[in-house]
Structure formats: structure tokens, C-alpha cells
Design a protein around this motif. Structure first.
Motif, PDB file in Angstrom:
ATOM      1  N   ASP A 136       0.831  -1.212   0.000  1.00 53.06           N
ATOM      2  CA  ASP A 136       0.000   0.000   0.000  1.00 53.06           C
ATOM      3  C   ASP A 136       0.865   1.261   0.000  1.00 53.06           C
ATOM      4  OD1 ASP A 136      -2.305  -1.593   0.133  1.00 53.06           O
ATOM      5  OD2 ASP A 136      -2.306  -1.568   2.332  1.00 53.06           O
TER       6      ASP A 136
ATOM      7  N   ALA B 139       2.048   1.666  -3.522  1.00 60.09           N
ATOM      8  CA  ALA B 139       0.921   2.097  -4.351  1.00 60.09           C
ATOM      9  C   ALA B 139       0.602   3.569  -4.115  1.00 60.09           C
ATOM     10  CB  ALA B 139      -0.302   1.230  -4.055  1.00 60.09           C
ATOM     11  N   GLY B 140       0.649   4.007  -2.865  1.00 59.81           N
ATOM     12  CA  GLY B 140       0.401   5.413  -2.555  1.00 59.81           C
ATOM     13  C   GLY B 140       1.438   6.325  -3.189  1.00 59.81           C
TER      14      GLY B 140
ATOM     15  N   VAL C  39       3.094   5.681  -5.975  1.00 57.52           N
ATOM     16  CA  VAL C  39       2.805   5.701  -7.415  1.00 57.52           C
ATOM     17  C   VAL C  39       1.682   6.688  -7.706  1.00 57.52           C
ATOM     18  CG1 VAL C  39       1.887   4.352  -9.353  1.00 57.52           C
ATOM     19  CG2 VAL C  39       3.643   3.362  -7.864  1.00 57.52           C
ATOM     20  N   GLU C  40       0.605   6.597  -6.942  1.00 62.09           N
ATOM     21  CA  GLU C  40      -0.534   7.490  -7.161  1.00 62.09           C
ATOM     22  C   GLU C  40      -0.145   8.947  -6.941  1.00 62.09           C
ATOM     23  OE1 GLU C  40      -3.197   5.577  -4.395  1.00 62.09           O
ATOM     24  OE2 GLU C  40      -4.341   4.670  -6.039  1.00 62.09           O
ATOM     25  N   SER C  41       0.665   9.196  -5.913  1.00 60.74           N
ATOM     26  CA  SER C  41       1.090  10.562  -5.608  1.00 60.74           C
ATOM     27  C   SER C  41       1.932  11.158  -6.736  1.00 60.74           C
ATOM     28  CB  SER C  41       1.884  10.559  -4.298  1.00 60.74           C
ATOM     29  OG  SER C  41       2.374  11.838  -4.018  1.00 60.74           O
TER      30      SER C  41
ATOM     31  N   ALA D 213       2.255  10.027  -9.908  1.00 64.67           N
ATOM     32  CA  ALA D 213       1.494  10.101 -11.163  1.00 64.67           C
ATOM     33  C   ALA D 213       0.526  11.281 -11.126  1.00 64.67           C
ATOM     34  CB  ALA D 213       0.740   8.790 -11.400  1.00 64.67           C
ATOM     35  N   GLY D 214      -0.075  11.513  -9.957  1.00 68.29           N
ATOM     36  CA  GLY D 214      -0.992  12.644  -9.827  1.00 68.29           C
ATOM     37  C   GLY D 214      -0.273  13.977  -9.931  1.00 68.29           C
TER      38      GLY D 214
ATOM     39  N   ASN E 288      -6.054  -1.011 -10.449  1.00 70.57           N
ATOM     40  CA  ASN E 288      -6.244   0.444 -10.516  1.00 70.57           C
ATOM     41  C   ASN E 288      -4.948   1.197 -10.808  1.00 70.57           C
ATOM     42  OD1 ASN E 288      -5.318  -0.288  -7.867  1.00 70.57           O
ATOM     43  ND2 ASN E 288      -5.859   1.761  -7.168  1.00 70.57           N
ATOM     44  N   LEU E 289      -3.794   0.510 -10.754  1.00 73.62           N
ATOM     45  CA  LEU E 289      -2.518   1.190 -10.994  1.00 73.62           C
ATOM     46  C   LEU E 289      -1.861   0.795 -12.314  1.00 73.62           C
ATOM     47  CD1 LEU E 289      -0.714   1.187  -7.520  1.00 73.62           C
ATOM     48  CD2 LEU E 289      -2.045   2.990  -8.587  1.00 73.62           C
TER      49      LEU E 289
ATOM     50  N   GLN F 169      -1.020   3.377 -14.744  1.00 73.99           N
ATOM     51  CA  GLN F 169      -0.174   4.463 -14.244  1.00 73.99           C
ATOM     52  C   GLN F 169       1.301   4.078 -14.175  1.00 73.99           C
ATOM     53  OE1 GLN F 169      -1.776   6.691 -10.804  1.00 73.99           O
ATOM     54  NE2 GLN F 169      -3.565   5.363 -10.970  1.00 73.99           N
TER      55      GLN F 169
END
Length: 199
Positions: free
Chosen positions: A47, A50-51, A53-55, A57-58, A84-85, A88
Motif C-alpha cells: 500500500d 501504491a500510494g 505511485v498514485e502521488s 502520477a498525480g 487500478n494502478l 499508471q
């Protein structure tokens, strides 16, 4: 994603790699993952990756390349495989990674170091101690047996369920086919902790 090193993101070797990547135009983010720093086998570290990656990419509006080093390779691949990733992540590179954490643990906790060079034997023994101490709760009574008898070779099927469950959850071998991004594997032939065959 750093490996099982006490300095985590501040490890000088990792900082050198990050600076080299930044000089070529990459935006580099290194999450500091406490469980990885101590070699604690907690699937929640996926997690954390994953966080990150999301951060990133965002923040950039672009897909992210993931680099996982040593024990950090598993969480990197497992995060990239999340549905969901997948879109990304543009690539995954592992350095000294693994397919099966069970194989790594069986080797790291049990393989005698007498055939290794003194430096490699010391690195292997440091990792062995770190794994035992960080995962004493998962190992239960086996932790004391491993501490007292370095030659003790535990039978995997007799290991506590908690350890076997964590190892299975952190093993990327079952998700490789679901990756959309290309996966690149690099491994030293003289890696004292994770056998090159794991890559």
C-alpha cells in the motif's frame, strides 16, 4: 523502492542512483518504508508503494516507472500489478529482486555461510539477524531456535502460518502475467542474500 537497509531512502547508494536518474530527466520519489528498513515482512508495505505511485502520477500527470531494490522488488511489482494502478506504471525495474519470498527466506534463514567469501558471509548473516529480529512475532518459537542455533534449518511447512501467509502475500511470482508495463530484471551474480535465480 529501497530494500532492507536501516537508512531507507537516505542510504548513500540509493541516493547516488536517484541523483543519476534525476540527471537524465526523471522526477524521482523514494518512499521511506519503515517495514522495509527493518526487514519486517508486512504486506501493507505494498500500500505504501501504491500510494507513492498514485502521488507521483498525480503530481506529474504522467505514468510512473517503478524501481524495486532487493526485498523492495516484491512490493514494487505487486503494486504495479494492482488493477487500478496498471495504467499508471510505464515500466518496472528490479535490482536484486525475487519471485518467491519463501525461497528467499528458506535460503536466508538456513543456508550456511561457510562457502561464501567473508564479506558476503557477513552480509548474509546481517540479513539473517535482521529478518529474525524484525519478524520475531511472525516466527514465534522458531525465532529463539534460529537465534540460538545458526545451523538450524527450519522446515518451511512447520513454520508459523503468519510467516507463511506474509511470505505468500509478498511474493510477486503469481502476478507477473497481469502486468501491463515491461519488467526489466537486473541481478548481481554475487548477491549474498537473494540468489540470482530469483530474477
Amino acid at each position: 523502492v529501497h530494500g532492507a537497509v536501516p537508512d531507507g531512502k537516505d542510504d548513500p547508494r540509493l541516493q547516488h542512483l536517484c541523483r543519476a536518474l534525476a540527471r537524465t530527466g526523471f522526477v524521482v520519489l523514494v518512499p521511506d518504508i519503515a517495514d522495509l528498513k527493518s526487514a519486517r515482512l508486512d504486506p501493507r508495505m505494498i500500500d505504501d508503494v501504491a500510494g507513492a505511485v498514485e502521488s507521483l502520477a498525480g503530481a506529474t500527470g504522467r505514468p510512473v516507472g517503478l524501481v524495486g531494490i532487493s526485498i523492495g522488488a516484491g512490493p514494487a511489482i505487486l503494486a504495479a500489478a494492482r488493477e487500478n494502478l496498471r495504467s499508471q506504471v510505464s515500466f518496472i525495474l528490479t535490482i536484486g529482486g525475487y519471485a518467491s519470498l519463501r525461497s528467499v527466506l528458506e535460503s536466508a534463514l538456513a543456508t550456511p555461510t561457510t562457502t561464501l567469501s567473508p564479506d558476503m558471509a557477513e552480509a548474509r548473516e546481517e540479513m539473517r539477524r535482521a529478518l529474525i529480529e524484525a519478524n520475531a512475532g511472525l516466527l514465534g518459537e522458531t525465532a529463539d531456535r534460529l537465534r540460538k542455533n545458526p545451523g538450524f534449518i527450519p522446515n518451511w511447512d512447520e513454520m508459523p502460518d503468519a510467516l507463511r501467509t506474509a511470505a505468500a502475500a509478498l511474493s510477486p511470482e503469481g502476478v507477473i502475467a497481469s502486468l501491463r508495463a515491461p519488467l526489466f530484471l537486473a541481478h548481481s551474480e554475487t548477491d549474498p542474500v537473494i540468489a540470482p535465480a530469483e530474477s
